[in-house]
Design a protein around this motif. Structure first.
Motif, PDB file in Angstrom:
ATOM      1  N   GLY A   1       0.973  -1.080   0.021  1.00  0.00           N
ATOM      2  CA  GLY A   1      -0.002  -0.075   0.050  1.00  0.00           C
ATOM      3  C   GLY A   1       0.983   1.306   0.056  1.00  0.00           C
TER       4      GLY A   1
ATOM      5  N   ARG B   1      -0.678  -0.532  -6.057  1.00  0.00           N
ATOM      6  CA  ARG B   1      -1.507  -1.336  -6.904  1.00  0.00           C
ATOM      7  C   ARG B   1      -1.905  -0.255  -8.022  1.00  0.00           C
ATOM      8  NH1 ARG B   1      -7.120  -2.568  -3.935  1.00  0.00           N
ATOM      9  NH2 ARG B   1      -7.664  -0.418  -3.596  1.00  0.00           N
TER      10      ARG B   1
ATOM     11  N   GLY C   1      -0.326   4.516   0.193  1.00  0.00           N
ATOM     12  CA  GLY C   1      -1.199   5.600   0.545  1.00  0.00           C
ATOM     13  C   GLY C   1      -0.332   6.039   1.582  1.00  0.00           C
ATOM     14  N   PRO C   2      -0.873   7.455   2.176  1.00  0.00           N
ATOM     15  CA  PRO C   2       0.081   8.214   3.147  1.00  0.00           C
ATOM     16  C   PRO C   2       0.714   7.111   4.268  1.00  0.00           C
ATOM     17  CG  PRO C   2      -2.299   8.859   2.828  1.00  0.00           C
ATOM     18  CD  PRO C   2      -2.322   7.714   2.130  1.00  0.00           C
TER      19      PRO C   2
ATOM     20  N   GLY D   1      -2.132   2.139   9.802  1.00  0.00           N
ATOM     21  CA  GLY D   1      -3.057   3.084   8.908  1.00  0.00           C
ATOM     22  C   GLY D   1      -4.638   2.562   9.097  1.00  0.00           C
ATOM     23  N   ASP D   2      -5.313   2.624   8.247  1.00  0.00           N
ATOM     24  CA  ASP D   2      -6.761   2.366   7.847  1.00  0.00           C
ATOM     25  C   ASP D   2      -6.789   0.683   8.268  1.00  0.00           C
ATOM     26  OD1 ASP D   2      -7.738   4.745   7.879  1.00  0.00           O
ATOM     27  OD2 ASP D   2      -8.611   4.888   5.859  1.00  0.00           O
TER      28      ASP D   2
ATOM     29  N   GLY E   1      -7.552   9.919  10.403  1.00  0.00           N
ATOM     30  CA  GLY E   1      -7.148   8.879   9.694  1.00  0.00           C
ATOM     31  C   GLY E   1      -5.590   8.931   9.462  1.00  0.00           C
TER      32      GLY E   1
ATOM     33  N   ASP F   1      -2.637  -1.286   3.626  1.00  0.00           N
ATOM     34  CA  ASP F   1      -3.581  -1.472   2.417  1.00  0.00           C
ATOM     35  C   ASP F   1      -4.852  -0.986   2.585  1.00  0.00           C
ATOM     36  OD1 ASP F   1      -3.553  -3.769   3.873  1.00  0.00           O
ATOM     37  OD2 ASP F   1      -3.830  -5.220   2.255  1.00  0.00           O
ATOM     38  N   GLY F   2      -4.951  -0.074   3.519  1.00  0.00           N
ATOM     39  CA  GLY F   2      -6.227   0.472   3.560  1.00  0.00           C
ATOM     40  C   GLY F   2      -7.515  -0.010   4.147  1.00  0.00           C
ATOM     41  N   SER F   3      -8.842   0.454   4.125  1.00  0.00           N
ATOM     42  CA  SER F   3      -9.801  -0.167   4.678  1.00  0.00           C
ATOM     43  C   SER F   3     -10.347  -1.428   4.366  1.00  0.00           C
ATOM     44  CB  SER F   3     -10.987   1.010   4.451  1.00  0.00           C
ATOM     45  OG  SER F   3     -11.131   1.163   3.006  1.00  0.00           O
TER      46      SER F   3
ATOM     47  N   PHE G   1       4.797  -1.674  -2.239  1.00  0.00           N
ATOM     48  CA  PHE G   1       4.108  -2.098  -3.503  1.00  0.00           C
ATOM     49  C   PHE G   1       2.705  -1.552  -3.383  1.00  0.00           C
ATOM     50  CE2 PHE G   1       7.293  -5.382  -2.125  1.00  0.00           C
ATOM     51  CZ  PHE G   1       7.744  -5.409  -3.154  1.00  0.00           C
TER      52      PHE G   1
ATOM     53  N   ALA H   1     -11.265  13.682  11.621  1.00  0.00           N
ATOM     54  CA  ALA H   1     -10.107  14.075  10.713  1.00  0.00           C
ATOM     55  C   ALA H   1      -8.896  13.599  11.161  1.00  0.00           C
ATOM     56  CB  ALA H   1     -10.379  15.275  10.238  1.00  0.00           C
TER      57      ALA H   1
ATOM     58  N   TRP I   1      -5.209  14.844  -0.935  1.00  0.00           N
ATOM     59  CA  TRP I   1      -4.870  13.537  -0.350  1.00  0.00           C
ATOM     60  C   TRP I   1      -3.405  13.098  -1.509  1.00  0.00           C
ATOM     61  CZ3 TRP I   1      -3.933   8.839  -2.383  1.00  0.00           C
ATOM     62  CH2 TRP I   1      -3.929   7.458  -1.887  1.00  0.00           C
TER      63      TRP I   1
ATOM     64  N   HIS J   1     -18.549   7.298  -1.091  1.00  0.00           N
ATOM     65  CA  HIS J   1     -18.380   5.990  -0.411  1.00  0.00           C
ATOM     66  C   HIS J   1     -19.386   6.064   0.549  1.00  0.00           C
ATOM     67  CE1 HIS J   1     -15.391   8.740   0.754  1.00  0.00           C
ATOM     68  NE2 HIS J   1     -14.549   8.685  -0.207  1.00  0.00           N
TER      69      HIS J   1
ATOM     70  N   ALA K   1      -9.467  15.765  -0.051  1.00  0.00           N
ATOM     71  CA  ALA K   1      -8.619  16.644   0.873  1.00  0.00           C
ATOM     72  C   ALA K   1      -8.433  16.196   2.309  1.00  0.00           C
ATOM     73  CB  ALA K   1      -9.079  17.931   0.691  1.00  0.00           C
TER      74      ALA K   1
ATOM     75  N   TYR L   1     -11.848   3.966   0.632  1.00  0.00           N
ATOM     76  CA  TYR L   1     -12.044   5.424   1.023  1.00  0.00           C
ATOM     77  C   TYR L   1     -11.411   6.312   0.015  1.00  0.00           C
ATOM     78  CZ  TYR L   1     -13.821   5.454   5.678  1.00  0.00           C
ATOM     79  OH  TYR L   1     -14.900   5.387   6.815  1.00  0.00           O
TER      80      TYR L   1
HETATM   81  C1  LIG Z   1     -14.820  11.591   3.763  1.00  0.00           C
HETATM   82  C2  LIG Z   1     -13.368  11.464   4.589  1.00  0.00           C
HETATM   83  C3  LIG Z   1     -12.685  12.387   4.962  1.00  0.00           C
HETATM   84  C4  LIG Z   1     -11.423  12.481   5.625  1.00  0.00           C
HETATM   85  N1  LIG Z   1     -10.788  13.334   6.123  1.00  0.00           N
HETATM   86  C5  LIG Z   1      -9.605  13.092   6.463  1.00  0.00           C
HETATM   87  C6  LIG Z   1      -8.944  14.271   7.267  1.00  0.00           C
HETATM   88  O1  LIG Z   1      -9.197  15.413   6.971  1.00  0.00           O
HETATM   89  N2  LIG Z   1      -7.818  13.950   7.712  1.00  0.00           N
HETATM   90  C7  LIG Z   1      -7.135  12.783   7.987  1.00  0.00           C
HETATM   91  O2  LIG Z   1      -6.279  12.559   8.698  1.00  0.00           O
HETATM   92  N3  LIG Z   1      -7.874  11.611   7.457  1.00  0.00           N
HETATM   93  C8  LIG Z   1      -9.097  11.940   6.771  1.00  0.00           C
HETATM   94  N4  LIG Z   1      -9.760  10.723   6.562  1.00  0.00           N
HETATM   95  C9  LIG Z   1      -9.051   9.448   6.386  1.00  0.00           C
HETATM   96  C10 LIG Z   1      -7.934   9.169   5.566  1.00  0.00           C
HETATM   97  O3  LIG Z   1      -8.457   9.210   4.192  1.00  0.00           O
HETATM   98  C11 LIG Z   1      -7.601   7.683   5.699  1.00  0.00           C
HETATM   99  O4  LIG Z   1      -7.361   7.368   6.899  1.00  0.00           O
HETATM  100  C12 LIG Z   1      -6.025   7.576   5.079  1.00  0.00           C
HETATM  101  O5  LIG Z   1      -6.295   7.669   3.680  1.00  0.00           O
HETATM  102  C13 LIG Z   1      -5.413   6.263   5.511  1.00  0.00           C
HETATM  103  O6  LIG Z   1      -4.096   6.287   4.918  1.00  0.00           O
HETATM  104  P1  LIG Z   1      -3.740   4.764   4.561  1.00  0.00           P
HETATM  105  O7  LIG Z   1      -2.361   4.787   4.110  1.00  0.00           O
HETATM  106  O8  LIG Z   1      -3.575   3.701   5.926  1.00  0.00           O
HETATM  107  O9  LIG Z   1      -4.675   4.198   3.615  1.00  0.00           O
HETATM  108  P2  LIG Z   1      -4.987   4.417   2.096  1.00  0.00           P
HETATM  109  O10 LIG Z   1      -5.011   5.808   1.847  1.00  0.00           O
HETATM  110  O11 LIG Z   1      -6.419   3.599   2.045  1.00  0.00           O
HETATM  111  O12 LIG Z   1      -3.976   3.633   0.995  1.00  0.00           O
HETATM  112  C14 LIG Z   1      -3.903   2.320   1.113  1.00  0.00           C
HETATM  113  C15 LIG Z   1      -3.396   2.030  -0.220  1.00  0.00           C
HETATM  114  O13 LIG Z   1      -2.985   0.650  -0.466  1.00  0.00           O
HETATM  115  C16 LIG Z   1      -3.299   0.543  -1.937  1.00  0.00           C
HETATM  116  N5  LIG Z   1      -3.580  -1.087  -1.956  1.00  0.00           N
HETATM  117  C17 LIG Z   1      -4.720  -1.725  -1.219  1.00  0.00           C
HETATM  118  N6  LIG Z   1      -4.718  -2.811  -1.715  1.00  0.00           N
HETATM  119  C18 LIG Z   1      -3.600  -3.128  -2.317  1.00  0.00           C
HETATM  120  C19 LIG Z   1      -2.915  -4.426  -2.727  1.00  0.00           C
HETATM  121  N7  LIG Z   1      -3.606  -5.504  -2.867  1.00  0.00           N
HETATM  122  N8  LIG Z   1      -1.681  -4.229  -3.407  1.00  0.00           N
HETATM  123  C20 LIG Z   1      -1.208  -3.105  -3.620  1.00  0.00           C
HETATM  124  N9  LIG Z   1      -1.851  -1.821  -2.906  1.00  0.00           N
HETATM  125  C21 LIG Z   1      -2.968  -2.017  -2.551  1.00  0.00           C
HETATM  126  C22 LIG Z   1      -4.523   1.167  -2.098  1.00  0.00           C
HETATM  127  O14 LIG Z   1      -4.296   1.424  -3.504  1.00  0.00           O
HETATM  128  C23 LIG Z   1      -3.966   2.588  -1.633  1.00  0.00           C
HETATM  129  O15 LIG Z   1      -2.986   3.705  -2.221  1.00  0.00           O
HETATM  130  C24 LIG Z   1     -10.903  10.954   5.589  1.00  0.00           C
HETATM  131  C25 LIG Z   1     -11.807   9.786   5.188  1.00  0.00           C
HETATM  132  C26 LIG Z   1     -13.015   9.974   4.590  1.00  0.00           C
HETATM  133  C27 LIG Z   1     -13.598   8.802   4.015  1.00  0.00           C
END
Ligand SMILES: Cc1cc2nc3c(=O)[nH]c(=O)nc-3n(C[C@H](O)[C@H](O)[C@H](O)COP(=O)(O)OP(=O)(O)OC[C@H]3O[C@@H](n4cnc5c(N)ncnc54)[C@H](O)[C@@H]3O)c2cc1C
Length: 421
Positions: A15, A41, A17-18, A321-322, A334, A171-173, A39, A332, A117, A299, A50, A255
């Motif tokens: 993943g 995707r 993401g951030p 992360g998520d 996550g 890898d997120g939610s 890695f 805000a 983002w 979503h 944002a 997400y």
């Molecule tokens: C409406 C809304 C508003 C928000 N506002 C805020 C805010 O103001 N401030 C804040 O801090 N947070 C906010 N969030 C939460 C924030 O968006 C998430 O908490 C954050 O993006 C989590 O980061 P992450 O890297 O854990 O997961 P993600 O950002 O979901 O990144 C996961 C990454 O993994 C990749 N991935 C998934 N599966 C695979 C796989 N099998 N192989 C390779 N890659 C894969 C995805 O493509 C993605 O790029 C908000 C969320 C929502 C829904």
């Protein structure tokens, strides 16, 4: 007996993401000698969302590398007054100067910054050494060696497997790593839907360009804020019946979505948003009607219960992360929580090396802290979605101050050769 084969990697992050990118950054800051790969995707490209970066997330970034904060704050849109409007466009109140959330934060020595983002993701990606981030590589599953000493990662699309000492599921939610670890199924539907977009600033914007405008009140609201490049981001929330969850992507929606492949899907999203906001004031309608449908994300709001997120890992695998602590967006936090995860993971690996002990040390610090935020965000969302119209907008900054989240200030990560190491 044949000598053991050398592993391809010390740490593999699923993943980009951030959370995943920050994890790689933190680990490589503390241990530049380790072989780390991320890695992702998808490819890094703009998405309609944002994020509010808050004092704890900014402090965590600073601990990894102060130049990340310089890069972030260079994108500060300098948010000004907060305008609260009724659905018909009449003004309820104006919070400015000392009353505004950013002044509240400043008085407590903190900083905040609204950033897209994609720009945060790009900032983190640029800070990594070349060759660490692999885009368009989809992780499929992992296999742990019988003695727990290594992991073999399998990818989709015929890419050859790779071996690693540690695996981080960022890898997120809809985390596949989480499902393989715990098999606990999709997240819970929180009973509401959100629509989000980034678009050019409309003509009706208040004369102070940094204005933050919120229309409506819980549970039906649209908030819009400036970004540094003259564009704006907006996000709208509304209660949405569970019987119609499949229309908005169901429980398997991510997400952070890619721009849509099909214009008709975007038009369908716009239509659903107008179902809720179509009789609101012209300012709100101009945002929904004027947005490029390909930039509109939609979503179901999903979360997990804190009780189900007590354990984050096993052996050489952990979550970050998520994937570890999916919360509602009420605070805000996550991404900010993911930054905290990353910095503590970097610190644990600096202390224990690329070992399962480092992962357990990271989880022991972070799980209880993240749980507090997750619990509060779920509680606030339940109140939000059942609120009577006219209920005041939750004071997110006051809640976070009361939880003590902003008080966490991170010491710089130890760097090899530095006195702190
Ligand atoms: C409406 C809304 C508003 C928000 N506002 C805020 C805010 O103001 N401030 C804040 O801090 N947070 C906010 N969030 C939460 C924030 O968006 C998430 O908490 C954050 O993006 C989590 O980061 P992450 O890297 O854990 O997961 P993600 O950002 O979901 O990144 C996961 C990454 O993994 C990749 N991935 C998934 N599966 C695979 C796989 N099998 N192989 C390779 N890659 C894969 C995805 O493509 C993605 O790029 C908000 C969320 C929502 C829904």
């Amino acid at each position: 007996m044949a000598p053991p084969q050398p592993l391809d990697l010390d740490v593999a992050v699923v993943g980009g993401g951030p959370g995943g990118l920050a994890a790689a950054k933190a680990i490589l800051t503390a241990r530049p000698d380790l072989r780390v790969a991320v890695f992702e995707r998808a490819t890094l490209r703009p998405r309609g969302a944002a994020l509010l970066m808050q004092p704890n997330g900014i402090s965590a970034l600073e601990a990894m590398d102060p130049s990340l904060v310089d890069g972030l704050m260079a994108m500060d849109p300098h948010m000004g007054p907060y305008w609260l409007y009724r659905p018909d466009g009449s003004v309820v109140s104006l919070m400015e100067g000392k009353e505004s959330p950013q002044e509240y934060i400043r008085q407590r020595g903190g900083r905040q910054c609204m950033v897209s983002w994609h720009e945060l993701q790009s900032l983190l990606a640029r800070s990594l050494p070349p060759g660490v981030l692999h885009q368009e590589v989809q992780f499929d599953r992992f296999q742990e060696a019988a003695d727990g000493s290594s992991i073999t990662m399998h990818f989709k699309g015929g890419r050859p497997p790779m071996t690693t000492r540690l695996l981080i599921g960022a890898d997120g939610s809809q985390s596949g790593v989480r499902q393989q670890l715990f098999g606990d199924g999709p997240p819970i539907y929180a009973g509401a839907v959100s629509w989000r977009a980034v678009m050019p600033r409309p003509d009706w914007w208040p004369k102070e360009p940094g204005s933050y405008c919120i229309f409506g009140s819980p549970p039906t609201m649209l908030g819009t804020n400036p970004l540094h490049d003259g564009s704006i981001a907006w996000q709208a929330f509304a209660a949405w019946p569970e019987a119609r969850i499949d229309e908005v992507g169901g429980r398997s929606v991510t997400y952070v979505q890619d721009p849509l492949a099909k214009k008709e899907q975007g038009e369908a999203r716009r239509k659903r948003a107008l179902e809720v906001f179509g009789d609101w004031c012209p300012q709100v309608r101009s945002l929904i009607e004027g947005v490029d449908p390909l930039a509109l994300t939609e979503h179901a709001q999903l979360h997990r219960l804190p009780e189900d997120c007590k354990v984050w890992g096993r052996g050489p695998v952990t979550l970050l992360g998520d994937s570890a602590h999916l919360a509602t967006p009420m605070l805000a936090q996550g991404t900010n929580q993911a930054m905290e995860d990353a910095v503590e993971l970097g610190r644990a690996i600096a202390e224990h090396g690329a070992t399962p002990e480092a992962l357990r040390a990271y989880e022991a610090v972070r799980q209880p802290q993240a749980e507090v935020v997750q619990r509060k965000s779920v509680e606030l969302f339940l109140a939000f979605k059942s609120a009577k119209p006219g209920t005041p907008v939750p004071q997110q900054h006051v809640e976070l101050e009361n939880l003590g989240v902003w008080k966490r200030v991170f010491a710089p990560l130890p760097r090899p050769g530095s006195t702190a190491a």
